[in-house]
Scaffold this motif. Structure first.
Motif, PDB file in Angstrom:
ATOM      1  N   UNK A  60      23.168  55.659 -19.681  1.00 54.37           N
ATOM      2  CA  UNK A  60      23.074  54.511 -18.791  1.00 54.37           C
ATOM      3  C   UNK A  60      22.077  53.529 -19.402  1.00 54.37           C
ATOM      4  N   UNK A  61      22.201  52.274 -19.018  1.00 56.20           N
ATOM      5  CA  UNK A  61      21.303  51.233 -19.504  1.00 56.20           C
ATOM      6  C   UNK A  61      21.226  50.146 -18.444  1.00 56.20           C
ATOM      7  N   UNK A  62      20.363  49.179 -18.682  1.00 54.70           N
ATOM      8  CA  UNK A  62      20.202  48.063 -17.750  1.00 54.70           C
ATOM      9  C   UNK A  62      19.861  46.822 -18.557  1.00 54.70           C
ATOM     10  N   UNK A  63      20.382  45.689 -18.148  1.00 57.65           N
ATOM     11  CA  UNK A  63      20.158  44.443 -18.879  1.00 57.65           C
ATOM     12  C   UNK A  63      18.686  44.063 -18.942  1.00 57.65           C
ATOM     13  N   UNK A  64      17.872  44.567 -18.028  1.00 56.08           N
ATOM     14  CA  UNK A  64      16.439  44.235 -18.012  1.00 56.08           C
ATOM     15  C   UNK A  64      15.649  44.994 -19.073  1.00 56.08           C
ATOM     16  N   UNK A  65      16.292  45.948 -19.760  1.00 54.97           N
ATOM     17  CA  UNK A  65      15.635  46.754 -20.789  1.00 54.97           C
ATOM     18  C   UNK A  65      16.446  46.671 -22.084  1.00 54.97           C
ATOM     19  N   UNK A  66      16.397  45.514 -22.774  1.00 54.44           N
ATOM     20  CA  UNK A  66      17.268  45.302 -23.940  1.00 54.44           C
ATOM     21  C   UNK A  66      16.994  46.228 -25.117  1.00 54.44           C
ATOM     22  N   UNK A  67      15.747  46.591 -25.353  1.00 56.70           N
ATOM     23  CA  UNK A  67      15.457  47.476 -26.478  1.00 56.70           C
ATOM     24  C   UNK A  67      16.045  48.867 -26.235  1.00 56.70           C
ATOM     25  N   UNK A  68      15.960  49.346 -25.000  1.00 55.95           N
ATOM     26  CA  UNK A  68      16.573  50.625 -24.638  1.00 55.95           C
ATOM     27  C   UNK A  68      18.076  50.566 -24.871  1.00 55.95           C
ATOM     28  N   UNK A  69      18.709  49.478 -24.473  1.00 61.27           N
ATOM     29  CA  UNK A  69      20.146  49.304 -24.683  1.00 61.27           C
ATOM     30  C   UNK A  69      20.477  49.264 -26.167  1.00 61.27           C
ATOM     31  N   UNK A  70      19.728  48.497 -26.932  1.00 56.67           N
ATOM     32  CA  UNK A  70      19.953  48.368 -28.370  1.00 56.67           C
ATOM     33  C   UNK A  70      19.913  49.739 -29.052  1.00 56.67           C
ATOM     34  N   UNK A  71      18.895  50.534 -28.737  1.00 55.66           N
ATOM     35  CA  UNK A  71      18.748  51.854 -29.356  1.00 55.66           C
ATOM     36  C   UNK A  71      19.903  52.781 -28.974  1.00 55.66           C
ATOM     37  N   UNK A  72      20.355  52.689 -27.732  1.00 56.67           N
ATOM     38  CA  UNK A  72      21.435  53.567 -27.286  1.00 56.67           C
ATOM     39  C   UNK A  72      22.757  53.205 -27.952  1.00 56.67           C
ATOM     40  N   UNK A  73      22.996  51.912 -28.141  1.00 53.76           N
ATOM     41  CA  UNK A  73      24.214  51.501 -28.844  1.00 53.76           C
ATOM     42  C   UNK A  73      24.169  51.980 -30.296  1.00 53.76           C
ATOM     43  N   UNK A  74      23.020  51.831 -30.954  1.00 50.50           N
ATOM     44  CA  UNK A  74      22.872  52.307 -32.336  1.00 50.50           C
ATOM     45  C   UNK A  74      23.138  53.812 -32.418  1.00 50.50           C
ATOM     46  N   UNK A  75      22.571  54.563 -31.488  1.00 47.99           N
ATOM     47  CA  UNK A  75      22.770  56.015 -31.515  1.00 47.99           C
ATOM     48  C   UNK A  75      24.236  56.362 -31.269  1.00 47.99           C
ATOM     49  N   UNK A  76      24.836  55.718 -30.278  1.00 50.94           N
ATOM     50  CA  UNK A  76      26.232  55.999 -29.949  1.00 50.94           C
ATOM     51  C   UNK A  76      27.137  55.763 -31.157  1.00 50.94           C
ATOM     52  N   UNK A  77      26.911  54.674 -31.869  1.00 53.02           N
ATOM     53  CA  UNK A  77      27.771  54.330 -33.003  1.00 53.02           C
ATOM     54  C   UNK A  77      27.536  55.225 -34.213  1.00 53.02           C
ATOM     55  N   UNK A  78      26.477  56.012 -34.188  1.00 50.65           N
ATOM     56  CA  UNK A  78      26.218  56.953 -35.286  1.00 50.65           C
ATOM     57  C   UNK A  78      26.917  58.289 -35.072  1.00 50.65           C
ATOM     58  N   UNK A  79      27.556  58.455 -33.929  1.00 49.24           N
ATOM     59  CA  UNK A  79      28.199  59.715 -33.563  1.00 49.24           C
ATOM     60  C   UNK A  79      29.711  59.527 -33.548  1.00 49.24           C
ATOM     61  N   UNK A  80      30.444  60.467 -34.110  1.00 49.25           N
ATOM     62  CA  UNK A  80      31.910  60.409 -34.091  1.00 49.25           C
ATOM     63  C   UNK A  80      32.429  60.875 -32.738  1.00 49.25           C
ATOM     64  N   UNK A  81      33.589  60.323 -32.363  1.00 54.36           N
ATOM     65  CA  UNK A  81      34.217  60.711 -31.121  1.00 54.36           C
ATOM     66  C   UNK A  81      34.043  59.666 -30.033  1.00 54.36           C
ATOM     67  N   UNK A  82      34.455  59.991 -28.812  1.00 53.65           N
ATOM     68  CA  UNK A  82      34.360  59.036 -27.704  1.00 53.65           C
ATOM     69  C   UNK A  82      32.947  58.978 -27.132  1.00 53.65           C
ATOM     70  N   UNK A  83      32.403  57.772 -27.008  1.00 55.34           N
ATOM     71  CA  UNK A  83      31.065  57.565 -26.450  1.00 55.34           C
ATOM     72  C   UNK A  83      31.162  56.595 -25.275  1.00 55.34           C
ATOM     73  N   UNK A  84      30.188  56.686 -24.387  1.00 57.21           N
ATOM     74  CA  UNK A  84      30.236  55.860 -23.174  1.00 57.21           C
ATOM     75  C   UNK A  84      28.836  55.396 -22.791  1.00 57.21           C
ATOM     76  N   UNK A  85      28.697  54.107 -22.497  1.00 51.93           N
ATOM     77  CA  UNK A  85      27.445  53.562 -21.972  1.00 51.93           C
ATOM     78  C   UNK A  85      27.754  52.756 -20.722  1.00 51.93           C
TER      79      UNK A  85
END
Length: 293
Positions: free
Chosen positions: A172-197
């Protein structure tokens, strides 16, 4: 914030409303993903804010698709890219209407097939593009154009539906915490398979608050415990920093509710029901993080 690249893939002069938090989210998502990325966008606010061809505000390829077909389209794109031995990021960027309701069957199918893609739901808790009608993500008590007296039912728990598919990564993420969102997208894209945020994206016209209060509204959602920031990687759940502090000492729920015109007229009984639901969700997540079944 210095870790975030300066390159911009969502350009200036979008058609977004003032204070639009979903466009803010998209800016940081594309920064995390980089130029070798294709966005799949079903009917939603993002279909509009990207602008009219040929003057699009997007500096990466965008595939606009029918409401129900985003995840199915992404499956085809991902399979084609992988067949060509390309690692192009395929990201669905969809609203709650196109995810929680209309697109949920395609989402489930893509996750069941193990599609290598990232599905992001930006959740403004209504059908924002067509006038703020209630969606399955609209919370209890919220007034929309189709629930003028307040929604009598609770918000659909999309995250538990996705969790049942056992993806390798979800967050989960929130627009008020952009760095948290940025890091989660980076991590998700480093993993193969279906990811969800799943992103909470406050909406000034829909939630009925002043446009300059978008970040404040997002932070209140997290600080009250209404929205919990966490990530689940290969089944292991971690509650993230801002929410850990909120769980220890939450802000009053009323601070979040009173700033939104959509909750005007919420009764004390309904407020108490909202508080109980929020606490039950927090308790479940804390117990999971601690390994207590």
């Amino acid at each position: 914030m210095t870790a975030i690249p300066k390159e911009e893939y969502l350009l200036k002069c979008t058609s977004a409303c003032a204070g639009c938090s979903s466009s803010l989210c998209l800016r940081y998502i594309t920064k995390a993903a980089g130029p070798d990325t294709v966005l799949v966008v079903p009917a939603c606010c993002t279909s509009v804010i990207q602008g009219m061809y040929p003057n699009t505000a997007m500096d990466i390829p965008v595939y606009n698709i029918a409401f129900a077909a985003a995840a199915a389209c992404a499956s085809g794109l991902s399979n084609a890219f992988r067949a060509l031995r390309r690692e192009t990021n395929v990201i669905v960027y969809a609203g709650d209407g196109g995810t929680v309701d209309i697109g949920i069957q395609a989402l489930s199918g893509a996750f069941e097939r193990g599609t290598d893609f990232l599905y992001i739901c930006y959740d403004n808790e209504a059908y924002g593009n067509t006038g703020m009608q209630r969606s399955g993500a609209t919370p209890l008590g919220a007034r929309t154009t189709t629930t003028p007296g307040g929604k009598p039912t609770t918000k659909k728990d999309l995250d538990r539906i996705v969790e049942a598919h056992d993806p390798p990564y979800m967050a989960t993420a929130c627009s008020a915490y952009p760095l948290d969102l940025f890091k989660k997208v980076k991590k998700a894209l480093s993993i193969r398979g279906p990811k969800f945020i799943h992103i909470l994206a406050p909406c000034p016209p829909g939630w009925r608050y002043s446009a300059e209060k978008t970040i404040e509204m997002g932070k209140l959602a997290v600080k009250t415990g209404t929205w919990v920031l966490y990530e689940r990687e290969y089944g292991n759940l971690t509650i993230n920093g801002p929410s850990k502090a909120a769980i220890r000492k939450p802000a009053p729920l009323e601070d979040y509710i009173k700033g939104q015109g959509r909750f005007k007229g919420v009764t004390p009984a309904m407020l108490e029901q909202m508080r109980q639901q929020m606490q039950a969700n927090i308790t479940r997540l804390v117990r999971e993080e601690e390994g207590i079944c």
